[in-house]
Design a protein around this motif. Sequence first.
Motif, short mmCIF file in Angstrom:
data_model
loop_
_atom_site.label_atom_id
_atom_site.label_comp_id
_atom_site.label_asym_id
_atom_site.label_seq_id
_atom_site.Cartn_x
_atom_site.Cartn_y
_atom_site.Cartn_z
N ASP A 18 17.91 25.16 51.80
CA ASP A 18 17.46 23.91 51.18
C ASP A 18 18.49 22.81 51.46
O ASP A 18 19.48 22.66 50.73
CB ASP A 18 17.29 24.12 49.68
N ALA A 19 18.26 22.01 52.50
CA ALA A 19 19.21 20.98 52.89
C ALA A 19 19.41 19.94 51.80
O ALA A 19 20.54 19.46 51.59
CB ALA A 19 18.74 20.30 54.18
N LYS A 20 18.35 19.57 51.09
CA LYS A 20 18.46 18.53 50.07
C LYS A 20 19.36 18.98 48.92
O LYS A 20 20.30 18.26 48.52
CB LYS A 20 17.08 18.16 49.54
N LEU A 302 20.43 10.49 61.44
CA LEU A 302 20.39 11.72 62.21
C LEU A 302 21.12 11.48 63.53
O LEU A 302 20.70 10.66 64.34
CB LEU A 302 18.95 12.15 62.50
N SER A 303 22.22 12.22 63.73
CA SER A 303 23.01 12.08 64.94
C SER A 303 22.63 13.18 65.93
O SER A 303 22.62 14.36 65.57
CB SER A 303 24.50 12.17 64.62
N LYS A 320 12.28 17.84 58.00
CA LYS A 320 11.93 17.25 56.72
C LYS A 320 12.89 16.10 56.44
O LYS A 320 14.11 16.28 56.57
CB LYS A 320 12.02 18.30 55.61
N PRO A 321 12.40 14.91 56.06
CA PRO A 321 13.31 13.78 55.82
C PRO A 321 14.39 14.13 54.80
O PRO A 321 14.13 14.80 53.80
CB PRO A 321 12.37 12.69 55.28
N LEU A 322 15.60 13.68 55.10
CA LEU A 322 16.74 13.91 54.20
C LEU A 322 17.52 12.62 54.09
O LEU A 322 18.19 12.19 55.03
CB LEU A 322 17.63 15.03 54.76
N ASP A 323 17.41 11.95 52.94
CA ASP A 323 18.06 10.66 52.73
C ASP A 323 19.54 10.87 52.38
O ASP A 323 19.86 11.44 51.34
CB ASP A 323 17.36 9.90 51.60
#
Length: 326
Positions: A18-20, A302-303, A320-323
């Motif tokens: 879970d990156a978020k 995103l790099s 999945k978008p990650l702010d």
Amino acid sequence: MQLKPLKGQHHVSAITADAKRNYEFYTKILGMRLVKKSINQDDTSVYHLFYADERGNPGTDLTFFELPYAGQTHYGTNSISTMSLRVPSDDSLDYWKQRFKENNIDHDDISQHTGRKTLAFRDFEGQRLMLVSDEHNVGVAGGTPWDKSPVLTEHAIYGLGPVMLTVAKAEASAQVLTQLLGYREKGSYPAMVEGQPDIKVFETGEGGTGAEVYLEERSDLPVERQGRGSVHHVAFRVENEEELRNWASHLKQLRIPNSGFVERYYFKSLYFREANGILFELATDGPGFEGDESFEHLGERLSLPPYFENQREEIESKLKPLDTKE
């Protein structure tokens, strides 16, 4: 060929599902800076997140691959069973114990290993971590805490500490550390499980918390099955690309299977497995994380390394978008 001693820990890479939540824990609870939001270069459909000091100085990076369908880790041998993070003082551990209590973070009491106070804790996926006090430390210097961290600067995490290798056969791993990688056996401390051998301590280069490896032998555990909450590999520091290529030649001469030279853009790498199957990486100190983002804006977008830039649209469509802009 005269190889220079390894300089200590470069980074440790672990697995999250879970990156978020991972981003929120390591930046908002632990106060580390996200210095790079990138992709797993071996699987571009998942994130690779880099947390570190203010600019990702070598020896401060804790990284995570997001594997959304990763199962829970089944803890055991032939694993990197604990990774530690350096804090400035014994008082820092009191600060962190209170912070963990206030945020309902699973943690142990403050204890002592090798003359240093430590505080073990777990993240939301059971990742095994430990804070280690540098109050009496002499050796490899730490990094510089980010001044915009939610954690007080005088208590902030500023580097990687010792890594714990838990193996079925310690002698085999010890030989890799000393005879291949040039580590020195520094001492030992009592096992945490009754009936098991003492845990051995090895150091390289200038020594100290940023250059130590703990080696634990366990006869009572199965082999670990990796999943979310486990460590994928540990990387050790080499000076530059020339030295890394010397290591590649050395391993080839010894007929030790390895990846050969690998371009990671932010650093150069070489991978191989030690005698009990744990994945080791050798990585260069540079170039660093500011080649594609300014210091002020590290980790915000995103790099992608240049050799992936022509795939950006396709890669972004699968993530999945990650702010990560604050």
